[in-house]
Design an enzyme around this catalytic site. Structure first.
Site, PDB file in Angstrom:
ATOM      1  N   GLY A  72       6.377  -0.417  -6.863  1.00  0.00           N
ATOM      2  CA  GLY A  72       5.608  -1.277  -7.746  1.00  0.00           C
ATOM      3  C   GLY A  72       4.140  -1.346  -7.384  1.00  0.00           C
ATOM      4  O   GLY A  72       3.278  -1.483  -8.261  1.00  0.00           O
TER       5      GLY A  72
ATOM      6  N   GLY B 267       2.818   1.123  -5.136  1.00  0.00           N
ATOM      7  CA  GLY B 267       2.435   2.516  -4.917  1.00  0.00           C
ATOM      8  C   GLY B 267       1.932   3.232  -6.153  1.00  0.00           C
ATOM      9  O   GLY B 267       0.941   3.989  -6.089  1.00  0.00           O
TER      10      GLY B 267
ATOM     11  N   ASP C 243      -5.979 -11.747  -0.710  1.00  0.00           N
ATOM     12  CA  ASP C 243      -6.325 -13.150  -0.496  1.00  0.00           C
ATOM     13  C   ASP C 243      -7.770 -13.414  -0.927  1.00  0.00           C
ATOM     14  O   ASP C 243      -8.075 -14.457  -1.510  1.00  0.00           O
ATOM     15  CB  ASP C 243      -6.146 -13.523   0.982  1.00  0.00           C
ATOM     16  CG  ASP C 243      -4.736 -13.262   1.469  1.00  0.00           C
ATOM     17  OD1 ASP C 243      -3.790 -13.463   0.691  1.00  0.00           O
ATOM     18  OD2 ASP C 243      -4.587 -12.832   2.630  1.00  0.00           O
TER      19      ASP C 243
ATOM     20  N   HIS D 115      -2.106 -13.034   6.750  1.00  0.00           N
ATOM     21  CA  HIS D 115      -1.802 -12.706   5.356  1.00  0.00           C
ATOM     22  C   HIS D 115      -0.431 -13.264   4.966  1.00  0.00           C
ATOM     23  O   HIS D 115       0.403 -12.573   4.404  1.00  0.00           O
ATOM     24  CB  HIS D 115      -1.842 -11.186   5.166  1.00  0.00           C
ATOM     25  CG  HIS D 115      -1.613 -10.743   3.752  1.00  0.00           C
ATOM     26  ND1 HIS D 115      -2.385 -11.171   2.693  1.00  0.00           N
ATOM     27  CD2 HIS D 115      -0.692  -9.897   3.217  1.00  0.00           C
ATOM     28  CE1 HIS D 115      -1.956 -10.618   1.580  1.00  0.00           C
ATOM     29  NE2 HIS D 115      -0.920  -9.842   1.868  1.00  0.00           N
TER      30      HIS D 115
ATOM     31  N   MET E  17      -2.094  -6.452  -6.033  1.00  0.00           N
ATOM     32  CA  MET E  17      -2.087  -5.886  -4.687  1.00  0.00           C
ATOM     33  C   MET E  17      -2.586  -4.450  -4.700  1.00  0.00           C
ATOM     34  O   MET E  17      -3.290  -4.019  -3.776  1.00  0.00           O
ATOM     35  CB  MET E  17      -0.665  -5.941  -4.104  1.00  0.00           C
ATOM     36  CG  MET E  17      -0.566  -5.495  -2.641  1.00  0.00           C
ATOM     37  SD  MET E  17      -1.469  -6.551  -1.484  1.00  0.00           S
ATOM     38  CE  MET E  17      -2.754  -5.420  -0.949  1.00  0.00           C
TER      39      MET E  17
END
Length: 337
Positions: free
Chosen positions: A29, A31, A169, A196, A247
Site C-alpha cells: 500500500g 510501496g 508527522d 514516530h 506515508m
C-alpha cells in the site's frame, strides 16, 4: 490537407547527479505510490522495485511513465532477486511489512515487521553496504535500531546513512495547524521531534508563530491529533489499511532531501529519526530532530531548541517510551544471532 510539421525532440535528464534507488516492499500500500513518486523524481534514473511477488508487474506499469529513468522489478521468486535489486544501489527505502488495523498500535506490529526488516537489512548490509537506508516499516522507533544492529554485525554500520522516516508527522503537523489557523498549509512549518509513535511524537508548537495565539484547548487538540493522526486513517478505512498515500508522499519527500544532500545542495534540513548524540547520555541511542543532509548523509544533527514547560513534560514521557522501544529493537536483533 495541410499538416503542421512537429519538431522531433530529444529528451535528456535534468538531473545533475543520477542515482540508483531501491524500494523493498514495492507492491504494498505504501510501496506502489512511493515507487510512482520516485519515478517522477528526476534525480532517480535507475529505480529497482522488490517484493515477494508481482514486482515486475508494478515496475512495468510505472515504466510507461515518460520520465528519464529505467524501472526494473525483482521478486523473491527468482534467483538472486533481492541481491540484484540491491547491487550498487545508493538509496534503499524499506516500506515492507503489514499495515495497522483498527485497534492496533505501531508496537502491535512489532513481531511481524521486525522479522521482515531484519531479513531485508541483512540483505542490504551484504549487497549495498554503502547505501543510505530509509526505514519506513513500523514501528520505526524499534525497526531502525534493528537495522543498525544488523549493519554492526556485518561490520558496515555507518550512522550517517541510516534514517527513520518521520516526515509524515511533519507534514501532518503543517496540515493540521493550517486548518486551525485557516492558512495555506504549504507555508506552515512545525518542528516535530522525538520518535514516530504516539506520545513519542512531540510537535513543538511553542516554536511556531502561533505560540501565543492558540488556546490551551486548541493546543492540546493539535498535539493529540498530530500524535495520533494515523488512527484517523485506520478508522476511516474501516479495516482496509492504514496511512499509505500520505506515508508514500512523506517517504518520497525525505528521499528527495537525502538525494539533494548527496548532490551537494546546501541547507537541506529535514527532521529524521537517527543515531543521535542529543540524549545518548540518558541511554537513548536514536532520536528525531532536524538533520542537515550532505554528500555523506547526515551532515549535522541539530538540537531541539528552546521548548515550553508543557513540551518539557512531553519530552520526559517521550524519552521513557523511546528508550523501551529502542531496547526492544536491539534485543530482537541480538536474539537472531
Amino acid at each position: 490537407m495541410m499538416f503542421a510539421r512537429v519538431a522531433r525532440r530529444t529528451f535528456t535528464s535534468s538531473a545533475v547527479n543520477p542515482y540508483k534507488v531501491t524500494v523493498l516492499g514495492a507492491c504494498g500500500g505504501i510501496g506502489q505510490p512511493l515507487s510512482l513518486l520516485l519515478k517522477l523524481n528526476d534525480k532517480v534514473t535507475d529505480l529497482r522495485l522488490y517484493d515477494i511477488k508481482n514486482a515486475k508487474g508494478v515496475a512495468t506499469d510505472i515504466s510507461h511513465i515518460p520520465t528519464n529513468s529505467t524501472v526494473t522489478g525483482f521478486s523473491a521468486e527468482e534467483a538472486d532477486g533481492l541481491k540484484n535489486a540491491l547491487k550498487d544501489t545508493e538509496l534503499v527505502l524499506i516500506p515492507a511489512g503489514v499495515p495497522r488495523k483498527p485497534g492496533m498500535t505501531r508496537d502491535d506490529l512489532f513481531n511481524i515487521n521486525a522479522g521482515i526488516v531484519y531479513d531485508l537489512a541483512t540483505a542490504a548490509a551484504e549487497n549495498a553496504p554503502n547505501a543510505a537506508v530509509l526505514v519506513i516499516s513500523n514501528p520505526v522507533n524499534s525497526t531502525v535500531p534493528i537495522v543498525a544492529e544488523v549493519f554492526k554485525k556485518k561490520g558496515v554500520y555507518n550512522k550517517k546513512k541510516l534514517f527513520g522516516v518521520t516526515t509524515l508527522d511533519s507534514i501532518r503537523a503543517s496540515r493540521f495547524i493550517s486548518q486551525v489557523a485557516n492558512t495555506n498549509p504549504t507555508q506552515e512549518h512545525v518542528s516535530v521531534v522525538g520518535g514516530h509513535s504516539g506520545i513519542t511524537i512531540i510537535p513543538l508548537l511553542s516554536q511556531t508563530k502561533y505560540a501565543n495565539t492558540l488556546s490551551k484547548e486548541q493546543r492540546d487538540a493539535l498535539i493529540h491529533r498530530i500524535q495520533f493522526g494515523g488512527d484517523e486513517v485506520v478508522k476511516a478505512k474501516n479495516g482496509g489499511g492504514s496511512a499509505t498515500l500520505s506515508m508514500a508522499q512523506a517517504g518520497a519527500k525525505f528521499a528527495n532531501a537525502v538525494l539533494s544532500g548527496f548532490a551537494g545542495e546546501k541547507n537541506v534540513t529535514q527532521a529524521s529519526y537517527v543515531d543521535s548524540p542529543l540524549y545518548k547520555s540518558e541511554g537513548i541511542e536514536f532520536f528525531a530532530s532536524p538533520v542537515t543532509l550532505g554528500p555523506d548523509g547526515v551532515q549535522e544533527i541539530h538540537p531541539i531548541g528552546d521548548i515550553s514547560a508543557e513540551e518539557s513534560e512531553l519530552l520526559k514521557e517521550c524519552k521513557e517510551t523511546l528508550k523501551k522501544n529502542i531496547d526492544k529493537g536491539i534485543k530482537f536483533a541480538d536474539s537472531k544471532q
